[in-house]
Design a protein around this motif. Sequence first.
Motif, PDB file in Angstrom:
ATOM      1  N   ALA A  50      41.992 -89.197-132.386  1.00 38.52           N
ATOM      2  CA  ALA A  50      42.486 -88.041-131.634  1.00 38.52           C
ATOM      3  C   ALA A  50      41.444 -87.544-130.630  1.00 38.52           C
ATOM      4  O   ALA A  50      41.780 -87.089-129.528  1.00 38.52           O
ATOM      5  CB  ALA A  50      42.862 -86.918-132.600  1.00 38.52           C
ATOM      6  N   PHE A  51      40.170 -87.635-130.996  1.00 38.06           N
ATOM      7  CA  PHE A  51      39.082 -87.148-130.143  1.00 38.06           C
ATOM      8  C   PHE A  51      38.824 -88.043-128.927  1.00 38.06           C
ATOM      9  O   PHE A  51      38.590 -87.557-127.812  1.00 38.06           O
ATOM     10  CB  PHE A  51      37.804 -87.035-130.982  1.00 38.06           C
ATOM     11  CG  PHE A  51      36.530 -86.999-130.204  1.00 38.06           C
ATOM     12  CD1 PHE A  51      36.097 -85.825-129.592  1.00 38.06           C
ATOM     13  CD2 PHE A  51      35.739 -88.144-130.073  1.00 38.06           C
ATOM     14  CE1 PHE A  51      34.908 -85.795-128.863  1.00 38.06           C
ATOM     15  CE2 PHE A  51      34.556 -88.118-129.364  1.00 38.06           C
ATOM     16  CZ  PHE A  51      34.134 -86.936-128.755  1.00 38.06           C
TER      17      PHE A  51
ATOM     18  N   VAL B 115      39.031 -80.241-129.878  1.00 38.01           N
ATOM     19  CA  VAL B 115      40.234 -80.957-130.305  1.00 38.01           C
ATOM     20  C   VAL B 115      39.956 -81.718-131.597  1.00 38.01           C
ATOM     21  O   VAL B 115      40.774 -81.726-132.527  1.00 38.01           O
ATOM     22  CB  VAL B 115      40.702 -81.928-129.199  1.00 38.01           C
ATOM     23  CG1 VAL B 115      41.797 -82.863-129.723  1.00 38.01           C
ATOM     24  CG2 VAL B 115      41.200 -81.161-127.984  1.00 38.01           C
ATOM     25  N   TRP B 116      38.800 -82.354-131.656  1.00 33.18           N
ATOM     26  CA  TRP B 116      38.394 -83.079-132.871  1.00 33.18           C
ATOM     27  C   TRP B 116      38.308 -82.130-134.064  1.00 33.18           C
ATOM     28  O   TRP B 116      38.799 -82.442-135.155  1.00 33.18           O
ATOM     29  CB  TRP B 116      37.050 -83.757-132.614  1.00 33.18           C
ATOM     30  CG  TRP B 116      36.410 -84.391-133.802  1.00 33.18           C
ATOM     31  CD1 TRP B 116      36.920 -85.401-134.564  1.00 33.18           C
ATOM     32  CD2 TRP B 116      35.123 -84.074-134.353  1.00 33.18           C
ATOM     33  NE1 TRP B 116      36.027 -85.745-135.562  1.00 33.18           N
ATOM     34  CE2 TRP B 116      34.917 -84.947-135.454  1.00 33.18           C
ATOM     35  CE3 TRP B 116      34.118 -83.167-134.027  1.00 33.18           C
ATOM     36  CZ2 TRP B 116      33.753 -84.911-136.228  1.00 33.18           C
ATOM     37  CZ3 TRP B 116      32.966 -83.131-134.796  1.00 33.18           C
ATOM     38  CH2 TRP B 116      32.788 -83.998-135.878  1.00 33.18           C
ATOM     39  N   MET B 117      37.713 -80.959-133.841  1.00 33.37           N
ATOM     40  CA  MET B 117      37.590 -79.993-134.930  1.00 33.37           C
ATOM     41  C   MET B 117      38.967 -79.488-135.359  1.00 33.37           C
ATOM     42  O   MET B 117      39.228 -79.303-136.562  1.00 33.37           O
ATOM     43  CB  MET B 117      36.708 -78.819-134.476  1.00 33.37           C
ATOM     44  CG  MET B 117      36.248 -77.922-135.612  1.00 33.37           C
ATOM     45  SD  MET B 117      35.271 -78.788-136.871  1.00 33.37           S
ATOM     46  CE  MET B 117      33.812 -79.230-135.896  1.00 33.37           C
ATOM     47  N   ALA B 118      39.859 -79.275-134.401  1.00 35.27           N
ATOM     48  CA  ALA B 118      41.208 -78.823-134.733  1.00 35.27           C
ATOM     49  C   ALA B 118      41.957 -79.898-135.524  1.00 35.27           C
ATOM     50  O   ALA B 118      42.693 -79.585-136.477  1.00 35.27           O
ATOM     51  CB  ALA B 118      41.977 -78.482-133.459  1.00 35.27           C
ATOM     52  N   ALA B 119      41.767 -81.158-135.142  1.00 33.45           N
ATOM     53  CA  ALA B 119      42.408 -82.256-135.868  1.00 33.45           C
ATOM     54  C   ALA B 119      41.894 -82.326-137.304  1.00 33.45           C
ATOM     55  O   ALA B 119      42.662 -82.561-138.247  1.00 33.45           O
ATOM     56  CB  ALA B 119      42.164 -83.573-135.145  1.00 33.45           C
ATOM     57  N   ARG B 120      40.600 -82.118-137.481  1.00 29.67           N
ATOM     58  CA  ARG B 120      40.039 -82.099-138.837  1.00 29.67           C
ATOM     59  C   ARG B 120      40.597 -80.923-139.636  1.00 29.67           C
ATOM     60  O   ARG B 120      40.879 -81.049-140.833  1.00 29.67           O
ATOM     61  CB  ARG B 120      38.511 -82.006-138.777  1.00 29.67           C
ATOM     62  CG  ARG B 120      37.827 -83.220-138.163  1.00 29.67           C
ATOM     63  CD  ARG B 120      36.313 -83.112-138.287  1.00 29.67           C
ATOM     64  NE  ARG B 120      35.887 -83.242-139.687  1.00 29.67           N
ATOM     65  CZ  ARG B 120      34.660 -82.934-140.104  1.00 29.67           C
ATOM     66  NH1 ARG B 120      33.757 -82.462-139.255  1.00 29.67           N
ATOM     67  NH2 ARG B 120      34.334 -83.090-141.383  1.00 29.67           N
TER      68      ARG B 120
ATOM     69  N   ALA C 266      41.501 -89.789-142.927  1.00 22.10           N
ATOM     70  CA  ALA C 266      41.537 -88.611-142.063  1.00 22.10           C
ATOM     71  C   ALA C 266      40.459 -88.692-140.991  1.00 22.10           C
ATOM     72  O   ALA C 266      40.683 -88.300-139.834  1.00 22.10           O
ATOM     73  CB  ALA C 266      41.364 -87.345-142.900  1.00 22.10           C
ATOM     74  N   ALA C 267      39.276 -89.188-141.354  1.00 16.65           N
ATOM     75  CA  ALA C 267      38.189 -89.328-140.380  1.00 16.65           C
ATOM     76  C   ALA C 267      38.559 -90.317-139.277  1.00 16.65           C
ATOM     77  O   ALA C 267      38.276 -90.091-138.097  1.00 16.65           O
ATOM     78  CB  ALA C 267      36.919 -89.779-141.089  1.00 16.65           C
ATOM     79  N   VAL C 268      39.195 -91.412-139.655  1.00 16.96           N
ATOM     80  CA  VAL C 268      39.643 -92.387-138.654  1.00 16.96           C
ATOM     81  C   VAL C 268      40.658 -91.746-137.719  1.00 16.96           C
ATOM     82  O   VAL C 268      40.579 -91.887-136.480  1.00 16.96           O
ATOM     83  CB  VAL C 268      40.244 -93.629-139.350  1.00 16.96           C
ATOM     84  CG1 VAL C 268      40.884 -94.557-138.310  1.00 16.96           C
ATOM     85  CG2 VAL C 268      39.179 -94.384-140.129  1.00 16.96           C
ATOM     86  N   ALA C 269      41.629 -91.026-138.284  1.00 15.98           N
ATOM     87  CA  ALA C 269      42.679 -90.407-137.476  1.00 15.98           C
ATOM     88  C   ALA C 269      42.115 -89.360-136.519  1.00 15.98           C
ATOM     89  O   ALA C 269      42.501 -89.304-135.342  1.00 15.98           O
ATOM     90  CB  ALA C 269      43.727 -89.775-138.394  1.00 15.98           C
TER      91      ALA C 269
ATOM     92  N   THR D 290      31.517 -91.161-142.722  1.00 15.91           N
ATOM     93  CA  THR D 290      30.254 -90.889-142.031  1.00 15.91           C
ATOM     94  C   THR D 290      30.162 -91.674-140.731  1.00 15.91           C
ATOM     95  O   THR D 290      29.697 -91.153-139.699  1.00 15.91           O
ATOM     96  CB  THR D 290      29.069 -91.238-142.941  1.00 15.91           C
ATOM     97  OG1 THR D 290      29.196 -90.525-144.183  1.00 15.91           O
ATOM     98  CG2 THR D 290      27.754 -90.863-142.286  1.00 15.91           C
ATOM     99  N   LEU D 291      30.594 -92.928-140.749  1.00 18.45           N
ATOM    100  CA  LEU D 291      30.580 -93.744-139.529  1.00 18.45           C
ATOM    101  C   LEU D 291      31.447 -93.117-138.440  1.00 18.45           C
ATOM    102  O   LEU D 291      31.070 -93.104-137.260  1.00 18.45           O
ATOM    103  CB  LEU D 291      31.064 -95.159-139.835  1.00 18.45           C
ATOM    104  CG  LEU D 291      30.065 -96.096-140.521  1.00 18.45           C
ATOM    105  CD1 LEU D 291      30.755 -97.389-140.956  1.00 18.45           C
ATOM    106  CD2 LEU D 291      28.894 -96.420-139.584  1.00 18.45           C
TER     107      LEU D 291
END
Length: 439
Positions: free
Chosen positions: A388-389, A408-413, A381-384, A240-241
Amino acid sequence: MTSMSPDDREILRLAVPAFAALVAEPLFLLADYAIVGRLGTEALGALSVAGTILATMVNLCVFLAYGTTAAVARRIGAGARREAVQGGMDGLWLAAALGLAVVVVCWPLAPWLVGLVGAEPGIVDDAVTYLRVSLLGAPGMLLVLAGTGVLRGLQDTLTPLVVSVGGFALNAALNAWFVLGLDWGLAGSASGTAAAQTLMAVTYLVMVVRGARREGASLRPDVSGIKASGLAGIAILIRTLCLRVVLVVATVMAARMGTAQVAAHGIMFQIWTLLAYALDAIAIAGQAIIGRQLGAGALTAARRATWRMTLWGIGSGVVLGLALLAAGPLVPALFDADPSVTAALASIIWIAAVQQPPAGVVFVLDGVLIGAGDQRYLAWAAVATTIAFLPFALMASSLAGLWLAIGVWMAARLITLGTRAYGSKWLVTGPRVPRSRAL
């Protein structure tokens, strides 16, 4: 999606009430703003500042709902209903403890918190007053999160809808009475919110306690169970953070681009959030369904349900994306935007629309892995994905560039969650949520 399978019917049974409950909150909050708006601009400003602080605290504690849903659903799937209700009691005790801690810590720090948000001197006192009165409802707010998680874990999303609509309607009525009828000012609005949240919490407590007595579960706090709930929540808190970091950085970067850009970004973000509620409803269904199926050891059913929910996510994303494109020309008029804001909006609406199908998959898989108890992976995964974002966001020189960074953030997720869901490490069966996972 070709035909309505049993999986589809179950998804809709859980997702539709969840969506209605999610949408109810922002709609009734608009009523609060309309009431407080009669007190003047400074009162609205104070409400906005204090409300931002409260919303942040509640959002950081969303693990009370997510973690409890996964724990209860697994035990329901395993046929251990008494243990399921006992797990729900552990979540409620943790919520009560955290709620009291929030009051004790934040009450003396209220002036500092208001200053941290950057409130103007003229609204500081009102913002502190609103925050302190609202803090009295903090235990209730967190108990509502945990209670919602218990019922979702029990495969019931209709009751939380009823409680949400009733609670938020009561909130609006009390605010109107306290502010306009009794002339209590901004403190009246905060009092109405605190009272409504407390009554909602009492409603959940009554239902869970009745269930505990019926199943023979203990009402006393179980230190080991509360500790386990807290440890499971740490990973979701990290996740969440990271989400909050992305949203805050995006807003800060938009603000640096100019007034028109940050205004357009704010409008687009509110629309994006509303669309996210629709997609998140499927994720909530995923938490309940996957938790129950893994608890029952039904690996094939869990895989099949994940695939069906993914299809629902893609389909919903396509529909929402097309709807956003169609409504694009009307959006500026809805917000009475001037030409500069309209131009800025036009540059990003299509980007936000294109993001909806992958967002549909991301939201679904997020809910699936939360339901599976795969929180540790979700945290990493959230940290990674945040890492990336950040470079793309910090390098953005235009609002379109900033929203491409969000893409890009959404694609990384999508990559991190899709890769995990395709594998089998998250498919751990049994009545209890696993405490650790190999990455």
